[in-house]
Design an enzyme around this catalytic site. Structure first.
Site, PDB file in Angstrom:
ATOM      1  N   ASP A 122       0.838  -1.199   0.000  1.00 19.69           N
ATOM      2  CA  ASP A 122       0.000   0.000   0.000  1.00 19.69           C
ATOM      3  C   ASP A 122       0.875   1.251   0.000  1.00 19.69           C
ATOM      4  O   ASP A 122       0.648   2.191  -0.758  1.00 19.69           O
ATOM      5  CB  ASP A 122      -0.927  -0.021   1.220  1.00 19.69           C
ATOM      6  CG  ASP A 122      -1.786   1.220   1.324  1.00 19.69           C
ATOM      7  OD1 ASP A 122      -2.553   1.494   0.382  1.00 19.69           O
ATOM      8  OD2 ASP A 122      -1.687   1.932   2.354  1.00 19.69           O
ATOM      9  N   ALA A 123       1.895   1.244   0.831  1.00 20.74           N
ATOM     10  CA  ALA A 123       2.812   2.388   0.907  1.00 20.74           C
ATOM     11  C   ALA A 123       3.613   2.531  -0.388  1.00 20.74           C
ATOM     12  O   ALA A 123       3.808   3.646  -0.885  1.00 20.74           O
ATOM     13  CB  ALA A 123       3.747   2.231   2.098  1.00 20.74           C
TER      14      ALA A 123
END
Length: 133
Positions: free
Chosen positions: A27-28
């Site tokens: 996600d990051a």
């Protein structure tokens, strides 16, 4: 001391990380790629930039982008993707279907796995394909 900007984990180390953990990392990774892409393409304007980022990192968009790269995945990458898609998530955002959220989680797990494996070249290759219009 570890260099967390340029980490390379072994296959054994990667197997100890849950699908949710890989998706958390991915996600990051995806967020920073999207933000970089938007800035590099001249979309860096205040509120519009934030809205553009949100539009691209939503589960629905990620699911669509995942569909673009599925045929390109190696067997090992496809296995990580499936593992991510089968992760037990406890909540789904109201704007996404469970299937879309599963595909988005799978994409994030794959990106997280590739990042921790040190495969930035492969992440970039897949990301460029995702962002093609």
């Amino acid at each position: 001391m570890e260099n967390y900007f340029d980490i390379t984990m072994t296959d054994d180390q990667l197997r100890t990380i849950s699908s949710i953990g890989l998706a958390h990392m991915g996600d990051a990774v995806f967020e920073i790629l999207v933000r970089t892409w938007l800035c590099a393409h001249g979309k860096a304007t205040g509120k519009g930039l934030h809205q553009a980022t949100i539009a691209l990192v939503r589960a629905e968009s990620q699911a669509e982008m995942a569909g673009r790269i599925l045929p390109l995945l190696t067997e090992e990458e496809a296995a990580v993707f499936r593992r991510g898609r089968n992760a037990q998530v406890h909540s789904v955002p109201p704007h996404a279907s469970r299937a879309q959220y599963g595909e988005a989680t799978a994409l994030e797990a794959l990106l997280g796995w590739l990042w921790l494996k040190g495969r930035k070249d492969r992440i970039n290759e897949l990301f460029c394909t995702m962002m093609e219009e």
